[in-house]
Scaffold this motif. Sequence first.
Motif, PDB file in Angstrom:
ATOM      1  N   ILE A 150      73.633 -60.258  30.581  1.00  0.00           N
ATOM      2  CA  ILE A 150      73.048 -58.937  30.372  1.00  0.00           C
ATOM      3  C   ILE A 150      74.150 -57.921  30.679  1.00  0.00           C
ATOM      4  N   GLU A 151      74.250 -56.903  29.846  1.00  0.00           N
ATOM      5  CA  GLU A 151      75.309 -55.912  30.016  1.00  0.00           C
ATOM      6  C   GLU A 151      74.729 -54.503  29.963  1.00  0.00           C
ATOM      7  N   CYS A 152      75.218 -53.648  30.848  1.00  0.00           N
ATOM      8  CA  CYS A 152      74.877 -52.230  30.824  1.00  0.00           C
ATOM      9  C   CYS A 152      76.155 -51.428  30.613  1.00  0.00           C
ATOM     10  N   ARG A 153      76.101 -50.497  29.667  1.00  0.00           N
ATOM     11  CA  ARG A 153      77.227 -49.610  29.405  1.00  0.00           C
ATOM     12  C   ARG A 153      76.845 -48.184  29.790  1.00  0.00           C
ATOM     13  N   LEU A 154      77.729 -47.526  30.502  1.00  0.00           N
ATOM     14  CA  LEU A 154      77.524 -46.152  30.953  1.00  0.00           C
ATOM     15  C   LEU A 154      78.607 -45.262  30.361  1.00  0.00           C
ATOM     16  N   SER A 155      78.196 -44.177  29.685  1.00  0.00           N
ATOM     17  CA  SER A 155      79.153 -43.233  29.122  1.00  0.00           C
ATOM     18  C   SER A 155      78.562 -41.832  29.173  1.00  0.00           C
ATOM     19  N   GLU A 156      79.423 -40.845  29.050  1.00  0.00           N
ATOM     20  CA  GLU A 156      78.998 -39.443  29.018  1.00  0.00           C
ATOM     21  C   GLU A 156      79.728 -38.728  27.889  1.00  0.00           C
ATOM     22  N   ALA A 160      83.639 -43.396  27.821  1.00  0.00           N
ATOM     23  CA  ALA A 160      83.208 -44.536  28.630  1.00  0.00           C
ATOM     24  C   ALA A 160      83.484 -44.293  30.107  1.00  0.00           C
ATOM     25  N   ILE A 161      82.473 -44.591  30.935  1.00  0.00           N
ATOM     26  CA  ILE A 161      82.643 -44.522  32.389  1.00  0.00           C
ATOM     27  C   ILE A 161      82.855 -45.927  32.939  1.00  0.00           C
ATOM     28  N   ALA A 202      66.926 -63.218  41.415  1.00  0.00           N
ATOM     29  CA  ALA A 202      67.934 -64.245  41.675  1.00  0.00           C
ATOM     30  C   ALA A 202      69.163 -63.579  42.257  1.00  0.00           C
ATOM     31  N   GLN A 203      69.894 -64.333  43.070  1.00  0.00           N
ATOM     32  CA  GLN A 203      71.088 -63.802  43.709  1.00  0.00           C
ATOM     33  C   GLN A 203      72.188 -64.850  43.669  1.00  0.00           C
ATOM     34  N   SER A 204      73.423 -64.394  43.485  1.00  0.00           N
ATOM     35  CA  SER A 204      74.563 -65.298  43.438  1.00  0.00           C
ATOM     36  C   SER A 204      75.730 -64.702  44.198  1.00  0.00           C
ATOM     37  N   ARG A 205      76.467 -65.551  44.910  1.00  0.00           N
ATOM     38  CA  ARG A 205      77.695 -65.133  45.577  1.00  0.00           C
ATOM     39  C   ARG A 205      78.928 -65.637  44.828  1.00  0.00           C
ATOM     40  N   ASP A 206      78.701 -66.169  43.654  1.00  0.00           N
ATOM     41  CA  ASP A 206      79.793 -66.591  42.791  1.00  0.00           C
ATOM     42  C   ASP A 206      80.492 -65.356  42.233  1.00  0.00           C
ATOM     43  N   GLY A 207      81.767 -65.200  42.495  1.00  0.00           N
ATOM     44  CA  GLY A 207      82.509 -64.039  42.053  1.00  0.00           C
ATOM     45  C   GLY A 207      82.582 -63.890  40.549  1.00  0.00           C
ATOM     46  N   GLN A 208      82.263 -64.964  39.814  1.00  0.00           N
ATOM     47  CA  GLN A 208      82.277 -64.920  38.357  1.00  0.00           C
ATOM     48  C   GLN A 208      80.914 -64.550  37.765  1.00  0.00           C
ATOM     49  N   SER A 209      79.946 -64.278  38.607  1.00  0.00           N
ATOM     50  CA  SER A 209      78.595 -64.004  38.107  1.00  0.00           C
ATOM     51  C   SER A 209      78.454 -62.611  37.513  1.00  0.00           C
ATOM     52  N   ALA A 210      79.367 -61.703  37.851  1.00  0.00           N
ATOM     53  CA  ALA A 210      79.308 -60.339  37.317  1.00  0.00           C
ATOM     54  C   ALA A 210      80.716 -59.803  37.169  1.00  0.00           C
ATOM     55  N   THR A 211      80.883 -58.901  36.216  1.00  0.00           N
ATOM     56  CA  THR A 211      82.176 -58.241  36.011  1.00  0.00           C
ATOM     57  C   THR A 211      81.955 -56.747  35.804  1.00  0.00           C
ATOM     58  N   LEU A 212      82.859 -55.959  36.351  1.00  0.00           N
ATOM     59  CA  LEU A 212      82.826 -54.505  36.227  1.00  0.00           C
ATOM     60  C   LEU A 212      84.085 -54.063  35.497  1.00  0.00           C
ATOM     61  N   GLU A 213      83.906 -53.279  34.452  1.00  0.00           N
ATOM     62  CA  GLU A 213      85.043 -52.762  33.698  1.00  0.00           C
ATOM     63  C   GLU A 213      84.965 -51.236  33.699  1.00  0.00           C
ATOM     64  N   LEU A 214      86.012 -50.589  34.189  1.00  0.00           N
ATOM     65  CA  LEU A 214      86.051 -49.138  34.276  1.00  0.00           C
ATOM     66  C   LEU A 214      86.654 -48.528  33.018  1.00  0.00           C
ATOM     67  N   GLU A 222      88.139 -42.760  37.066  1.00  0.00           N
ATOM     68  CA  GLU A 222      89.401 -42.555  37.771  1.00  0.00           C
ATOM     69  C   GLU A 222      89.196 -42.556  39.284  1.00  0.00           C
ATOM     70  N   ALA A 223      88.099 -41.932  39.747  1.00  0.00           N
ATOM     71  CA  ALA A 223      87.813 -41.929  41.185  1.00  0.00           C
ATOM     72  C   ALA A 223      87.553 -43.342  41.691  1.00  0.00           C
ATOM     73  N   LEU A 224      86.813 -44.126  40.913  1.00  0.00           N
ATOM     74  CA  LEU A 224      86.539 -45.511  41.306  1.00  0.00           C
ATOM     75  C   LEU A 224      87.813 -46.345  41.316  1.00  0.00           C
TER      76      LEU A 224
END
Length: 255
Positions: A150-156, A160-161, A202-214, A222-224
């Motif tokens: 599942i993917e969420c995209r945030l932009s203004e 792209a944010i 559901a919860q996972s501590r696997d570092g590959q379970s989610a990705t964040l792209e700025l 830029e602040a992030l």
Amino acid sequence: MRGDLFKGVKQWEFDQAGRKFKLPVFYFDNTSITAIYTASTSKVKKLLPHPAMNPIEMRPGRSMVAFTAFEYRKTDIDPYNEFSIAFLTTFDRPQIPGLTALWQLARRCFTAYVWKLPVTTEIARFGGVELYGYPKFLADITFERGRERIECRLSEKGEAILSLKGKVLPTARGKITRFITYSIVDGIPVRANVVVDPLEFAQSRDGQSATLELGAKHAIAEALSGLELSSSPIVYQFSPLTEAVLFAGRNMMDG
């Protein structure tokens, strides 16, 4: 059982600038994904608006940033989408690296300062800003779902944010959790309670379970980028079906 969260909760109706609202606000049918990253504590502190706010650390020098995408399909203020960027903090009390986070986890009660809270409708923006002091603004927030992701995209305004992707995990009944948010209204710190019932969780501590792209150029991205975020999340949560109650904001003295 679905709907039990709202039983016994009194709502008040009122007008605000010609708009009708109910408090507390009921959220009947929602999806959310959350990824928590670590960040430089010293850099996070520079973004906090009040000296009594203390970032909660996993270990000395590394605090926590929660990225959460919400799809609200049925609420008291109609459907809308929202994206929260929040720093886990205490208020007017010290924190102990590692232990404070574990204590909140054991109590299922988390405290945070919401740094940015874009939404997709004007009524959601207006209510959040006027009643809670939340840093809301109108943005484009879209979801895409597949069998595995599942993917969420945030932009203004077309810029792209960020995007947040997470795995679709097998779910079970979760436990009711309380979130205390801190915000600033007319220069005064206030708090609000959000109670969430994760009907599917559901919860996972696997570092590959989610990705964040700025994004590349937006000021928020830029602040992030300047926070020295970890390369992968320390925890990921997938909640395809939740109910929630957002209670009215109140003064810190009224704890």
